[in-house]
Write an enzyme that holds these catalytic residues in place. Structure first.
Site, PDB file in Angstrom:
ATOM      1  N   SER A  19       0.847  -1.199   0.000  1.00  0.00           N
ATOM      2  CA  SER A  19       0.000   0.000   0.000  1.00  0.00           C
ATOM      3  C   SER A  19       0.882   1.249   0.000  1.00  0.00           C
ATOM      4  O   SER A  19       2.064   1.164  -0.326  1.00  0.00           O
ATOM      5  CB  SER A  19      -0.940  -0.033   1.213  1.00  0.00           C
ATOM      6  OG  SER A  19      -1.933   0.957   1.096  1.00  0.00           O
ATOM      7  N   ASN A  20       0.333   2.389   0.328  1.00  0.00           N
ATOM      8  CA  ASN A  20       1.127   3.626   0.363  1.00  0.00           C
ATOM      9  C   ASN A  20       0.617   4.544   1.469  1.00  0.00           C
ATOM     10  O   ASN A  20      -0.341   4.212   2.167  1.00  0.00           O
ATOM     11  CB  ASN A  20       1.093   4.318  -1.003  1.00  0.00           C
ATOM     12  CG  ASN A  20      -0.315   4.698  -1.399  1.00  0.00           C
ATOM     13  OD1 ASN A  20      -0.957   5.538  -0.771  1.00  0.00           O
ATOM     14  ND2 ASN A  20      -0.825   4.050  -2.442  1.00  0.00           N
TER      15      ASN A  20
END
Ligand code: CTP
Length: 219
Positions: A19-20
């Site tokens: 993810s980020n």
């Protein structure tokens, strides 16, 4: 107005994902600003911990593929699409059905490209007014303008990312480029910037409607 917000999660195995750092704050602020301006708003949100602004229909999704499906489902009848989400550009090529055990000393993860939600919407023949976001670590304006052209957008809002800038923080600043214009929205909290951006979109749409009317009158 259809808006995407937040990060996406791309599954590695049942307990892990890629993810980020996107918090979704900018997208939620844009949704609130569009609602305040009188729009009917659908907000397609990746996994975030934010409360839904009042009078907004929210659709929760997890992966880039889920986000694309939700956007295509909600698209009919949309006049303006604003793509604030930090959609993963790559996902693991294979999500394991079982938890990956730590037997090997190193682990290589093969990744494949996800579909670009923004470019997919912009490529449709019956498309809304399309606004993208660009997060850049360098040559902000140059990269944003090339993204505007390459993805065939009507407008792009660009910001510089780095330590304490843009991702997961309260303040931001934006350069907004459209096909003919350049604007700057000075450093401010995200709701103030979102209201500024919605006003610019409204202005651009009004100018187009005017130009169309003049064209019709001349014809
Ligand atoms: N975006 C999207 N779907 C993706 C990737 C990006 O809708 N799979 C949208 C984002 O919501 C944002 C814009 O595209 O509006 C940002 O594009 P970005 O990922 O920065 O641009 P790229 O063209 O992928 O270039 P790069 O990542 O190399 O800067």
């Amino acid at each position: 107005v259809l808006i995407t917000a937040g990060p996406t999660r791309e599954r590695i195995d049942p307990v892990r994902f890629v993810s980020n750092r996107s918090s979704g704050k900018m997208g939620f602020a844009v949704a609130q600003a569009a609602r305040e301006a009188g729009a009917t708003v659908v907000l397609v949100a990746g996994p975030v911990t934010l409360a839904t602004p009042a009078q907004i229909q929210r659709v929760d999704v997890e992966s880039a593929a889920d986000m694309l499906n939700a956007v295509l489902r909600e698209l009919p009848g949309t006049d303006i699409f604003i793509s604030t989400a930090a959609v993963a550009d790559y996902r693991p090529s294979h999500a394991a059905d079982r938890k990956i055990k730590k037997t090997a000393e190193t682990l290589e993860l093969a990744m494949e490209r996800t579909t670009d939600v923004l470019a997919t919407v912009a490529a449709r023949p019956e498309r809304p007014f399309v606004v993208g976001f660009a997060a850049e670590t360098e040559a902000v304006e140059h990269n944003a303008r090339s993204k505007l052209m390459r993805k065939n957008l009507d407008m792009i809002a660009a910001n510089e990312v780095g330590h304490d800038k843009a991702f997961d923080c309260e303040d931001n600043q934006l350069i907004v480029l459209s096909r003919g214009n350049r604007y700057e929205l000075a450093r401010a909290d995200k709701l103030t910037l979102a209201r500024g951006l919605v006003a610019l979109i409204a202005q651009d749409l009004a100018a187009r409607a005017d130009a169309r009317k003049r064209g019709t009158a001349l014809a």
